[in-house]
Design a protein around this motif. Sequence first.
Motif, PDB file in Angstrom:
ATOM      1  N   VAL A  68      11.198  -6.975   1.274  1.00  0.00           N
ATOM      2  CA  VAL A  68      10.239  -8.055   0.901  1.00  0.00           C
ATOM      3  C   VAL A  68       9.366  -7.534  -0.033  1.00  0.00           C
ATOM      4  O   VAL A  68       8.935  -8.217  -1.150  1.00  0.00           O
ATOM      5  CB  VAL A  68       9.612  -8.608   2.232  1.00  0.00           C
ATOM      6  N   ALA A  69       8.742  -6.478   0.163  1.00  0.00           N
ATOM      7  CA  ALA A  69       7.816  -6.096  -0.538  1.00  0.00           C
ATOM      8  C   ALA A  69       8.275  -5.720  -2.137  1.00  0.00           C
ATOM      9  O   ALA A  69       7.401  -5.957  -2.980  1.00  0.00           O
ATOM     10  CB  ALA A  69       7.025  -4.710  -0.184  1.00  0.00           C
ATOM     11  N   LEU A  70       9.389  -4.822  -2.155  1.00  0.00           N
ATOM     12  CA  LEU A  70       9.962  -4.696  -3.509  1.00  0.00           C
ATOM     13  C   LEU A  70      10.228  -5.929  -4.399  1.00  0.00           C
ATOM     14  O   LEU A  70      10.142  -6.114  -5.518  1.00  0.00           O
ATOM     15  CB  LEU A  70      11.373  -4.145  -3.164  1.00  0.00           C
ATOM     16  N   ARG A  71      10.717  -7.140  -3.669  1.00  0.00           N
ATOM     17  CA  ARG A  71      10.880  -8.565  -4.220  1.00  0.00           C
ATOM     18  C   ARG A  71       9.785  -9.171  -4.656  1.00  0.00           C
ATOM     19  O   ARG A  71       9.861  -9.505  -5.824  1.00  0.00           O
ATOM     20  CB  ARG A  71      11.824  -9.366  -3.374  1.00  0.00           C
ATOM     21  N   THR A  72       8.603  -8.765  -4.086  1.00  0.00           N
ATOM     22  CA  THR A  72       7.251  -9.401  -4.229  1.00  0.00           C
ATOM     23  C   THR A  72       6.822  -8.557  -5.483  1.00  0.00           C
ATOM     24  O   THR A  72       6.259  -9.172  -6.365  1.00  0.00           O
ATOM     25  CB  THR A  72       6.362  -9.422  -3.066  1.00  0.00           C
TER      26      THR A  72
ATOM     27  N   VAL B 292     -11.352   3.605  -1.742  1.00  0.00           N
ATOM     28  CA  VAL B 292     -11.263   4.925  -0.467  1.00  0.00           C
ATOM     29  C   VAL B 292      -9.824   5.208  -0.869  1.00  0.00           C
ATOM     30  O   VAL B 292      -8.649   4.633  -0.443  1.00  0.00           O
ATOM     31  CB  VAL B 292     -11.291   4.324   0.783  1.00  0.00           C
ATOM     32  N   GLN B 293      -9.579   6.453  -0.945  1.00  0.00           N
ATOM     33  CA  GLN B 293      -8.308   7.124  -1.486  1.00  0.00           C
ATOM     34  C   GLN B 293      -7.649   7.834   0.079  1.00  0.00           C
ATOM     35  O   GLN B 293      -8.597   8.426   0.908  1.00  0.00           O
ATOM     36  CB  GLN B 293      -8.249   8.387  -2.487  1.00  0.00           C
ATOM     37  N   ARG B 294      -6.437   7.708   0.142  1.00  0.00           N
ATOM     38  CA  ARG B 294      -6.089   8.588   1.199  1.00  0.00           C
ATOM     39  C   ARG B 294      -6.116  10.157   0.941  1.00  0.00           C
ATOM     40  O   ARG B 294      -5.540  10.500  -0.280  1.00  0.00           O
ATOM     41  CB  ARG B 294      -4.496   8.419   1.531  1.00  0.00           C
TER      42      ARG B 294
ATOM     43  N   THR C 155      -5.857  -0.604   9.189  1.00  0.00           N
ATOM     44  CA  THR C 155      -4.803   0.700   9.202  1.00  0.00           C
ATOM     45  C   THR C 155      -4.344   0.641   7.593  1.00  0.00           C
ATOM     46  O   THR C 155      -4.329  -0.118   7.052  1.00  0.00           O
ATOM     47  CB  THR C 155      -3.372   0.179  10.013  1.00  0.00           C
ATOM     48  N   GLY C 156      -4.140   1.987   7.338  1.00  0.00           N
ATOM     49  CA  GLY C 156      -3.570   2.425   5.992  1.00  0.00           C
ATOM     50  C   GLY C 156      -4.804   2.072   4.769  1.00  0.00           C
ATOM     51  O   GLY C 156      -4.498   2.091   3.818  1.00  0.00           O
TER      52      GLY C 156
ATOM     53  N   LEU D  13       0.742  -1.346   0.038  1.00  0.00           N
ATOM     54  CA  LEU D  13       0.062   0.042   0.048  1.00  0.00           C
ATOM     55  C   LEU D  13       0.848   1.230  -0.127  1.00  0.00           C
ATOM     56  O   LEU D  13       0.505   2.353  -0.760  1.00  0.00           O
ATOM     57  CB  LEU D  13      -0.970   0.075   1.214  1.00  0.00           C
ATOM     58  N   SER D  14       1.918   1.157   0.780  1.00  0.00           N
ATOM     59  CA  SER D  14       2.670   2.491   0.930  1.00  0.00           C
ATOM     60  C   SER D  14       3.672   2.606  -0.335  1.00  0.00           C
ATOM     61  O   SER D  14       4.106   3.813  -0.771  1.00  0.00           O
ATOM     62  CB  SER D  14       3.753   2.333   1.933  1.00  0.00           C
ATOM     63  N   LEU D  15       3.758   1.442  -1.318  1.00  0.00           N
ATOM     64  CA  LEU D  15       4.270   1.644  -2.513  1.00  0.00           C
ATOM     65  C   LEU D  15       3.544   2.180  -3.673  1.00  0.00           C
ATOM     66  O   LEU D  15       3.792   2.380  -4.787  1.00  0.00           O
ATOM     67  CB  LEU D  15       5.032   0.469  -3.112  1.00  0.00           C
ATOM     68  N   GLY D  16       1.918   2.293  -3.076  1.00  0.00           N
ATOM     69  CA  GLY D  16       1.151   2.972  -4.267  1.00  0.00           C
ATOM     70  C   GLY D  16       0.269   1.788  -4.773  1.00  0.00           C
ATOM     71  O   GLY D  16      -0.621   2.202  -5.584  1.00  0.00           O
ATOM     72  N   HIS D  17       0.464   0.537  -4.437  1.00  0.00           N
ATOM     73  CA  HIS D  17      -0.530  -0.526  -4.942  1.00  0.00           C
ATOM     74  C   HIS D  17      -1.917  -0.384  -4.420  1.00  0.00           C
ATOM     75  O   HIS D  17      -1.752  -0.072  -3.009  1.00  0.00           O
ATOM     76  CB  HIS D  17       0.194  -1.974  -4.894  1.00  0.00           C
TER      77      HIS D  17
END
Lengths: 479, 81
Positions: free
Chosen positions: A412-416, A474-476, A52-53, A29-33
Amino acid sequence: MRICMVSDFFYPSIGGVEEHVYNLSQMLLSLGHKIVVLTHAYGDCSGIRYVTGYLKVYYLPIKVCYNQCILPTAVCNVPMLRAVLLRERVEVVHGHSAFSALAHEALMVGSLLGLKTVFTDHSLFGFADLSAALTNNLLEVNLGMVNHAICVSHIGKENTVLRARVAKHRVSVIPNAVDTALFTPDPQQRPSNDIINIVVASRLVYRKGIDLLAGIIPRFKNTPNINFIIVGDGPKRDLLEEIREKTNMQERVQMVGAVEHNRVRDFLVRGHIFLNTSLTEAYCMAIVEAASCGLQVVSTSVGGIPEVLPKSLILLAEPEIDAIYAAILIAIDRHRKSSFKVSPSVGNGHLASDANGKVKRRRRRKVDTPISPTQLPAVSAPPADQNSSTEPVMCPYRCNELVETLYNWEDVALRTVKVYDRVLNERSFTTSELVFAVWQHGSWFLVFFVVAHFLMRLLELWRPRKHVEIAQDVQRRAS
Amino acid sequence: MASNAQLGKIILISAIAVFFYYFFWVAVLPFMLIDEGNPIRLFFPPLKYAFIVPTVFGVIFLGGIAAFSFYHIWSLRVKRD
């Protein structure tokens, strides 16, 4: 990129898979997906909820059958899963855990819809017994329909490739991570005298080797200043209580019971040594968390554990009582030498206090330099004394930094995401290819697969894809 | 249109009704000591149909699945050649 995480295991349930799905989702989510989590209802926790988030979680109204898994029907949930995947415009379906029936069904539905599918395996499994054979065959069928698989260790990859007969180029290794900000050391919580605490934190079940632990504790009956803190609950707790009574170690073996995951650190920081006696592990988050809290780790050398931590942080032993006992003695010896060097000096105390204050800011790497001289005397002493290759005890804060560089969720997120990009560039499976894969791996499953396929066609006539109402995002709000 | 809950109830009641009808026909009626002229027999065809119809449906079902599957396997192999 729009990703759907699917598993039977998610909050409010607690465990390794739940942690993995939640943390990975937050990082993506924090990477924008855009992330959606599918799971079954937990009691009155049913329907759609945001955590959360603005992480959207679908608690589908499906009943639990056994051990937090739904009844594997293969076709009954096809309409509901299809509706969710289409409403959310999912591009990648990411299933978690070989034991999650919901994940397998969602992966099949995703394949039939032409979506890309990824599967993460979180545990090792056997080959020989009846339940293993059945589970392996089912996993084999499902992985035949999956674009890519992820394992949490190389041993896990080897295990999955062998038992599910999946091509090895379709399996990636992405380890779990630990939030080192939550698991920071606090040496002041440790006892001030020369007592050494050994912490055990796991479910008290056979698979975690509690029988080995029950054989080790009596050996410290006549060794004063060695205490145990046992965190966790389970069927084998009675065995440990009995051992404690028999050896008259009531004051020295503390049975904490079940503890919320966010309170485990409070017990870890009280310890000097963390003991893991698992008989089988794909990865073992607990030892990474313990190392992050600055504990020396003693563990059985099974499954994927040897590749989890570097040698400076872990002592490995064969899964038998004598070997584990010997490793614990080495760890205790290291601690005694190290604390003997450090504790008498008041100046060292001040230095530790200063380091404690400054390390919290975590931005000035130069502060580490004054700590290094403290380690130098300890480095030279043990080899000269023992002529052995044992290493000194590492400073708890250095342990935390080392674990932070090795395992963090951003990596981990970047590799995923790389795996997601790779599967998105592949061509979708055609119906013929899916039928062929199922026929190859488990022709008995063709009945369910073909029924699901025609059910999907009926649903396309009844509720066409273009008429499906799109779910609102739902957008931040920009602050 | 009826809500999903009502539709579910209809499907469930229909399935249960069909099941009990079939159960009575196959497992209860043959053992009832009633004469041939009893009106209840008008509601139930001869017993042999109780086994012919499911068998035919079963063969068609599995045969259809097999035909569909082997057609796709055959077409995939043709593409590869």
